[in-house]
Write an enzyme that holds these catalytic residues in place. Structure first.
Site, PDB file in Angstrom:
ATOM      1  N   ARG A  62       0.799  -1.219   0.000  1.00 18.36           N
ATOM      2  CA  ARG A  62       0.000   0.000   0.000  1.00 18.36           C
ATOM      3  C   ARG A  62       0.833   1.269   0.000  1.00 18.36           C
ATOM      4  O   ARG A  62       0.575   2.192  -0.767  1.00 18.36           O
ATOM      5  CB  ARG A  62      -0.952   0.013   1.182  1.00 18.36           C
ATOM      6  N   THR A  63       1.822   1.349   0.883  1.00 16.75           N
ATOM      7  CA  THR A  63       2.603   2.585   0.972  1.00 16.75           C
ATOM      8  C   THR A  63       3.257   2.883  -0.374  1.00 16.75           C
ATOM      9  O   THR A  63       3.220   3.998  -0.884  1.00 16.75           O
ATOM     10  CB  THR A  63       3.668   2.462   2.075  1.00 16.75           C
ATOM     11  N   LYS A  91      24.023  -7.781  -2.884  1.00 19.16           N
ATOM     12  CA  LYS A  91      25.374  -7.771  -3.450  1.00 19.16           C
ATOM     13  C   LYS A  91      26.343  -7.053  -2.529  1.00 19.16           C
ATOM     14  O   LYS A  91      27.513  -6.853  -2.856  1.00 19.16           O
ATOM     15  CB  LYS A  91      25.376  -7.077  -4.820  1.00 19.16           C
ATOM     16  N   ARG A 112      11.882   2.701   2.380  1.00 21.01           N
ATOM     17  CA  ARG A 112      11.279   1.839   3.415  1.00 21.01           C
ATOM     18  C   ARG A 112      12.375   0.849   3.783  1.00 21.01           C
ATOM     19  O   ARG A 112      12.995   0.240   2.897  1.00 21.01           O
ATOM     20  CB  ARG A 112      10.053   1.149   2.835  1.00 21.01           C
ATOM     21  N   HIS A 140       6.869   6.555  10.827  1.00 22.89           N
ATOM     22  CA  HIS A 140       6.208   6.449   9.527  1.00 22.89           C
ATOM     23  C   HIS A 140       5.445   7.764   9.327  1.00 22.89           C
ATOM     24  O   HIS A 140       4.220   7.809   9.447  1.00 22.89           O
ATOM     25  CB  HIS A 140       5.257   5.242   9.547  1.00 22.89           C
TER      26      HIS A 140
END
Ligand SMILES: [Zn+2]
Length: 465
Positions: A62-63, A91, A112, A140
């Site tokens: 959603r975000t 990596k 995120r 958030h």
């Protein structure tokens, strides 16, 4: 290079938050879906030629979709690495390098990350705006903007609003951003945590000491489900005048609960097997005090919010999700100066200069952040994230991690020139920013002595006596 980052809700002042809301209102009025007035239905072109890149080191649907939709609705483009955790980071590339590279590809980056403070580290290395899309258990901020905007659209004045927050108050980054903002706008906060998931002590400390909140004694309210109650002082100067605490305002709490904010049951964090997680359903909301409540949830839900409530007039969580788009459109617009009438002040480092002295420790020397999930403890970032702390001038003084904002309330300060350490430091005799580089901080006297420091003469005398 002047720009602006948003890594915490506290990177924005109240006026700037109001500006986000005003612009989101305008976009919603202008571009709303004819059949769903809370939803953006058409696009504009003010971001034509601009690119938003999403770097998501943790799964999120959603975000990420809501940020990308917001950029596209503004007329820009969105690009993203499907899963940096299995590409660049796998990596062995640091976040610090990834954002420096990605700054060449996009005008704004959304991060995120599972580590607390990751967005702040990204902001140190990026020369385009960073937006925190959720970092560990830290914050958030865009979810909080969306939550506050929802309340405002539901005609709820934030001042004196009675807001109950329920569930996982410990690991929910959404809650941490949300309670700071509620306190700043003068709402009363009622904590209803699941057992073992109480608000972390450092968040509680900030509410009480930095956001003018008073914890009301338990005997002043009658609610078995409530673990704690904070009321916000009306004026800063009341702080010194407030003994006994705001009794007249606790009486007002009897008018009922205006908002119930439910958080998700996160199975992976659930250590106490067999405990009940608070569930909000028709039965819970039966009490008279919830008659006019608005029920919010950042979604997704996994059983703690009953689906039978979806058609209840008090359920506003799907509208709350829809508002994520206009809110993020407004934020991107203000960060990129897309709307010339509403641009924000920009800063060389991307933030309003902090009033706290910053101690920048040498790599691998002195005290480290006590939060094991802090980005400074990520092996990939070892060469990029030093131990940096803001001095919080309380008595006793505290150190706040520059990245994850976790506080340390016991430490030693040592002078690198005299090679002595202080054993009983008070915030009053700490160095100013100019002299801070001459000092190093240790967890305790043993650590300081191991590094070759000795107690300051007067302390030694005191000890000998
Ligand atoms: Zn930290």
């Amino acid at each position: 290079m002047n720009l602006r980052h948003v890594t915490s809700i506290n990177d924005l002042d109240n006026d700037e938050i109001e500006q986000v809301f005003a612009l989101a209102d305008r976009y919603l009025d202008k571009l709303k879906d004819a059949d769903h007035p809370h939803r953006i239905g058409t696009s504009m072109d003010i971001a034509d030629g601009s690119i938003l890149a999403s770097l998501f080191y943790e799964p999120s649907t959603r975000t990420r979709l809501s940020f990308e939709a917001a950029m596209i609705r503004l007329g820009g483009k969105a690009i993203g690495s499907a899963d940096p955790a299995t590409s660049s980071a796998a990596k062995g590339e640091s976040l610090a390098d990834t954002v420096r590279v990605a700054s060449n590809y996009a005008d704004v980056l959304v991060i995120r990350h599972p580590r607390d403070g990751a967005a702040k580290l990204a902001a140190e290395y990026a020369d385009v705006p960073i937006i925190n899309g959720g970092d560990g258990a830290h914050e958030h901020p865009t979810q909080t903007l969306c939550d506050l905007f929802t309340l405002r659209r539901e005609n709820k004045q934030l001042k004196n609003l009675n807001v109950a927050v329920s569930g996982d108050l410990k690991g929910s980054r959404t809650i941490h951003s949300f309670v700071y903002a509620l306190a700043r706008f003068g709402a009363n906060i009622m904590l209803m945590p699941a057992k073992g998931m109480e608000l972390p002590p450092h968040v509680d400390w900030r509410l009480r000491n930095e956001y003018r909140c008073r914890a009301v004694p338990k005997e002043r309210y009658d609610n078995a489900a409530m673990d704690a109650l904070y009321v916000t002082a009306k004026q800063p100067h009341q702080l010194s005048l407030m003994a006994p605490p705001d009794f007249e305002r606790t009486v007002k709490l009897k008018k009922g609960v205006d908002v119930v904010y439910v958080t998700r049951f996160q199975k992976e964090r659930w250590t106490e097997q067999g405990q009940d997680y608070p569930k909000v359903d028709a039965n819970f909301l039966k009490a008279a005090k919830y008659r006019k409540t608005s029920v919010l949830h950042p979604l997704p839900r996994v059983g703690e919010l009953d689906a039978s409530l979806d058609h209840d007039r008090r359920a506003v969580y799907f509208r709350q999700a829809a508002y994520g788009v206009p809110i993020r459109m407004a934020l991107i617009s203000l960060l990129l100066d897309l709307d010339k009438r509403n641009g924000w002040k920009k800063f060389e480092r991307g933030f309003v200069e902090s009033t706290h002295v910053l101690f920048d420790q040498p790599i691998d020397a002195g005290i480290e952040c006590i939060n094991s999930n802090c980005i400074v403890h990520d092996k990939l970032e070892h060469d990029y994230a030093r131990s940096r702390f803001h001095l919080i001038e309380a008595e006793p003084p505290r150190l706040r991690c520059f990245y994850c904002e976790r506080d340390i309330d016991s430490f030693i300060i040592a002078n690198r020139k005299t090679r002595h350490y202080e054993t009983n430091a008070s915030a009053r005799n700490f160095p100013n920013q100019k002299r801070a580089k001459d000092f190093v901080l240790f967890a305790d006297a043993r650590e300081a002595e191991k590094a070759g420091y000795t107690p300051r003469m007067s302390n030694r005398k005191t000890a000998a006596r």
